[in-house]
Design a protein around this motif. Structure first.
Motif, PDB file in Angstrom:
ATOM      1  N   THR A 163      35.130  26.708  52.157  1.00 11.54           N
ATOM      2  CA  THR A 163      35.928  27.916  52.404  1.00 11.54           C
ATOM      3  C   THR A 163      37.365  27.559  52.753  1.00 11.54           C
ATOM      4  O   THR A 163      38.317  28.118  52.196  1.00 11.54           O
ATOM      5  CB  THR A 163      35.318  28.751  53.546  1.00 11.54           C
ATOM      6  OG1 THR A 163      33.998  29.160  53.172  1.00 11.54           O
ATOM      7  CG2 THR A 163      36.155  29.993  53.831  1.00 11.54           C
ATOM      8  N   LEU A 164      37.546  26.606  53.672  1.00 10.75           N
ATOM      9  CA  LEU A 164      38.888  26.248  54.119  1.00 10.75           C
ATOM     10  C   LEU A 164      39.664  25.473  53.056  1.00 10.75           C
ATOM     11  O   LEU A 164      40.896  25.408  53.126  1.00 10.75           O
ATOM     12  CB  LEU A 164      38.815  25.431  55.409  1.00 10.75           C
ATOM     13  CG  LEU A 164      38.212  26.141  56.628  1.00 10.75           C
ATOM     14  CD1 LEU A 164      38.331  25.267  57.870  1.00 10.75           C
ATOM     15  CD2 LEU A 164      38.883  27.489  56.869  1.00 10.75           C
ATOM     16  N   SER A 165      38.977  24.901  52.064  1.00 18.12           N
ATOM     17  CA  SER A 165      39.642  24.114  51.031  1.00 18.12           C
ATOM     18  C   SER A 165      40.310  24.975  49.964  1.00 18.12           C
ATOM     19  O   SER A 165      41.107  24.462  49.163  1.00 18.12           O
ATOM     20  CB  SER A 165      38.652  23.157  50.357  1.00 18.12           C
ATOM     21  OG  SER A 165      38.153  22.212  51.289  1.00 18.12           O
ATOM     22  N   SER A 205      44.424  29.503  49.039  1.00 12.92           N
ATOM     23  CA  SER A 205      44.903  30.645  49.824  1.00 12.92           C
ATOM     24  C   SER A 205      44.580  30.475  51.303  1.00 12.92           C
ATOM     25  O   SER A 205      45.371  30.871  52.175  1.00 12.92           O
ATOM     26  CB  SER A 205      44.283  31.939  49.299  1.00 12.92           C
ATOM     27  OG  SER A 205      42.856  31.880  49.377  1.00 12.92           O
ATOM     28  N   ASN A 206      43.444  29.860  51.599  1.00 15.57           N
ATOM     29  CA  ASN A 206      43.054  29.663  52.995  1.00 15.57           C
ATOM     30  C   ASN A 206      43.838  28.513  53.641  1.00 15.57           C
ATOM     31  O   ASN A 206      44.119  28.548  54.838  1.00 15.57           O
ATOM     32  CB  ASN A 206      41.554  29.409  53.087  1.00 15.57           C
ATOM     33  CG  ASN A 206      40.755  30.620  52.635  1.00 15.57           C
ATOM     34  OD1 ASN A 206      41.267  31.737  52.646  1.00 15.57           O
ATOM     35  ND2 ASN A 206      39.511  30.406  52.234  1.00 15.57           N
ATOM     36  N   GLU A 221      46.914  27.949  52.911  1.00 14.27           N
ATOM     37  CA  GLU A 221      48.186  28.586  53.223  1.00 14.27           C
ATOM     38  C   GLU A 221      48.089  29.392  54.512  1.00 14.27           C
ATOM     39  O   GLU A 221      49.037  29.425  55.310  1.00 14.27           O
ATOM     40  CB  GLU A 221      48.621  29.492  52.070  1.00 14.27           C
ATOM     41  CG  GLU A 221      49.098  28.743  50.841  1.00 14.27           C
ATOM     42  CD  GLU A 221      50.266  27.820  51.161  1.00 14.27           C
ATOM     43  OE1 GLU A 221      51.198  28.267  51.876  1.00 14.27           O
ATOM     44  OE2 GLU A 221      50.228  26.657  50.714  1.00 14.27           O
ATOM     45  N   TYR A 222      46.955  30.046  54.724  1.00 18.52           N
ATOM     46  CA  TYR A 222      46.759  30.811  55.960  1.00 18.52           C
ATOM     47  C   TYR A 222      46.811  29.882  57.180  1.00 18.52           C
ATOM     48  O   TYR A 222      47.451  30.200  58.193  1.00 18.52           O
ATOM     49  CB  TYR A 222      45.420  31.541  55.912  1.00 18.52           C
ATOM     50  CG  TYR A 222      45.010  32.138  57.245  1.00 18.52           C
ATOM     51  CD1 TYR A 222      45.602  33.298  57.733  1.00 18.52           C
ATOM     52  CD2 TYR A 222      44.034  31.521  58.031  1.00 18.52           C
ATOM     53  CE1 TYR A 222      45.238  33.836  58.958  1.00 18.52           C
ATOM     54  CE2 TYR A 222      43.664  32.050  59.253  1.00 18.52           C
ATOM     55  CZ  TYR A 222      44.272  33.205  59.709  1.00 18.52           C
ATOM     56  OH  TYR A 222      43.911  33.722  60.935  1.00 18.52           O
ATOM     57  N   ILE A 223      46.157  28.721  57.080  1.00 17.62           N
ATOM     58  CA  ILE A 223      46.160  27.749  58.180  1.00 17.62           C
ATOM     59  C   ILE A 223      47.567  27.228  58.426  1.00 17.62           C
ATOM     60  O   ILE A 223      48.003  27.067  59.570  1.00 17.62           O
ATOM     61  CB  ILE A 223      45.185  26.596  57.880  1.00 17.62           C
ATOM     62  CG1 ILE A 223      43.756  27.121  57.801  1.00 17.62           C
ATOM     63  CG2 ILE A 223      45.283  25.511  58.956  1.00 17.62           C
ATOM     64  CD1 ILE A 223      42.755  26.129  57.254  1.00 17.62           C
ATOM     65  N   VAL A 260      40.680  30.238  63.539  1.00 18.24           N
ATOM     66  CA  VAL A 260      40.147  30.124  62.182  1.00 18.24           C
ATOM     67  C   VAL A 260      38.710  30.651  62.121  1.00 18.24           C
ATOM     68  O   VAL A 260      38.332  31.377  61.191  1.00 18.24           O
ATOM     69  CB  VAL A 260      40.223  28.660  61.695  1.00 18.24           C
ATOM     70  CG1 VAL A 260      39.475  28.494  60.372  1.00 18.24           C
ATOM     71  CG2 VAL A 260      41.679  28.234  61.545  1.00 18.24           C
ATOM     72  N   HIS A 263      38.812  34.438  62.196  1.00 14.27           N
ATOM     73  CA  HIS A 263      39.319  35.018  60.944  1.00 14.27           C
ATOM     74  C   HIS A 263      38.273  34.948  59.828  1.00 14.27           C
ATOM     75  O   HIS A 263      38.073  35.917  59.094  1.00 14.27           O
ATOM     76  CB  HIS A 263      40.593  34.289  60.520  1.00 14.27           C
ATOM     77  CG  HIS A 263      41.208  34.831  59.264  1.00 14.27           C
ATOM     78  ND1 HIS A 263      41.983  35.973  59.250  1.00 14.27           N
ATOM     79  CD2 HIS A 263      41.144  34.383  57.965  1.00 14.27           C
ATOM     80  CE1 HIS A 263      42.380  36.211  58.005  1.00 14.27           C
ATOM     81  NE2 HIS A 263      41.882  35.267  57.208  1.00 14.27           N
ATOM     82  N   PHE A 264      37.614  33.785  59.701  1.00 11.83           N
ATOM     83  CA  PHE A 264      36.674  33.584  58.600  1.00 11.83           C
ATOM     84  C   PHE A 264      35.215  33.846  58.997  1.00 11.83           C
ATOM     85  O   PHE A 264      34.307  33.650  58.195  1.00 11.83           O
ATOM     86  CB  PHE A 264      36.803  32.159  58.045  1.00 11.83           C
ATOM     87  CG  PHE A 264      38.119  31.897  57.369  1.00 11.83           C
ATOM     88  CD1 PHE A 264      38.378  32.400  56.106  1.00 11.83           C
ATOM     89  CD2 PHE A 264      39.102  31.161  58.007  1.00 11.83           C
ATOM     90  CE1 PHE A 264      39.590  32.161  55.479  1.00 11.83           C
ATOM     91  CE2 PHE A 264      40.323  30.916  57.392  1.00 11.83           C
ATOM     92  CZ  PHE A 264      40.579  31.426  56.130  1.00 11.83           C
ATOM     93  N   CYS A 289      34.287  23.540  62.354  1.00 15.95           N
ATOM     94  CA  CYS A 289      35.604  23.937  61.874  1.00 15.95           C
ATOM     95  C   CYS A 289      36.627  22.836  62.119  1.00 15.95           C
ATOM     96  O   CYS A 289      37.434  22.511  61.238  1.00 15.95           O
ATOM     97  CB  CYS A 289      36.033  25.235  62.564  1.00 15.95           C
ATOM     98  SG  CYS A 289      37.604  25.893  61.982  1.00 15.95           S
TER      99      CYS A 289
END
Length: 233
Positions: free
Chosen positions: A10-12, A15-16, A18-20, A39, A42-43, A57
């Motif tokens: 998910t974090l890879s 768009s995610n 960029e959010y981080i 994080v 949010h997810f 995480c």
């Protein structure tokens, strides 16, 4: 699906990532743990009991940092070590313990859940276990060994070592299976039969009792399944 792999996938996503980066560039992140909590929120990274998956995480965030996607805040080192909660007096020695386990009255394992049980467990490990330590890591299960004769000892299970080739070879895991199923096992970190207790077959009996209950207790406490075969003896 393995929760750890799911978090990393998910974090890879670009768009995610960029959010981080936006979180890190802002002023709302004080340290790594704070970032992980934001994080997770949010997810919606939560386990079966609704607890934030902050450790998983953080692991995924460190992997993304190693790949050059962003730079995490510096690790903050704690200045002190938290001392285990202890009893004010030593644990009384058991009395009249028979020489054979079949003669022990009311032998049982007590899952440590209450403050006084935790203090008793800590006191036994700190004073009578050869490691003289009571700190466990990760997800944990502690048991006291109780009888009508008194406290006979204790057991502690904790998160397994991340890398242990002898264990993985014995299980028969390949690398993919190791990553997918490591969270489904625990390691025995402490096992104490008190030095004053000399009872034939007590240790093996207690180990069998723990194998018969730990999977159920672990699932109840953490909402996760253990790979655990029952023991009858």
């Amino acid at each position: 699906m393995n929760k750890q792999n799911q978090i990393k996938r998910t974090l890879s996503l670009s768009s995610n990532i960029e959010y981080i980066k936006q979180l890190l560039e802002g002023k709302g992140v004080a340290h790594r743990s704070d970032l992980a909590k934001q994080v997770c929120t949010h997810f919606e990274f939560h386990d079966a009991r609704g607890k934030m998956q902050t450790s998983g995480c953080l692991k995924a965030l460190r992997a993304l940092e190693s790949s050059g996607h962003f730079e995490l805040p510096r690790v903050q080192h704690k200045t002190g070590t938290k001392s285990p909660r202890r009893l004010t007096d030593s644990v009384p020695h058991p009395v009249d313990v028979p020489d054979e386990v079949r003669h022990i009255a009311a032998l049982e394992l007590v899952l440590v859940q209450e403050a006084d049980q935790m203090r008793t467990w800590n006191e036994l490990m700190l004073t009578e276990h050869y490691l003289k330590a009571a700190i466990l890591v990760g997800r944990q299960m502690r048991y006291l060994i109780r009888s009508e004769h008194g406290w006979l000892g204790g057991i502690g299970y904790a998160a397994p070592a991340l890398q242990l080739s002898a264990r993985d070879q014995w299980i028969g895991w390949n690398q993919e299976e190791h990553q997918a199923q490591l969270h489904m096992i625990v390691g025995m970190s402490r096992f104490l039969i008190r030095p004053s207790v000399n009872c034939k077959n007590l240790a093996s009996k207690v180990l069998g009792m723990s194998m018969a209950t730990i999977a159920k207790d672990f699932n109840r406490q953490y909402g996760s399944r253990l790979i655990c075969s029952s023991y009858k003896g």
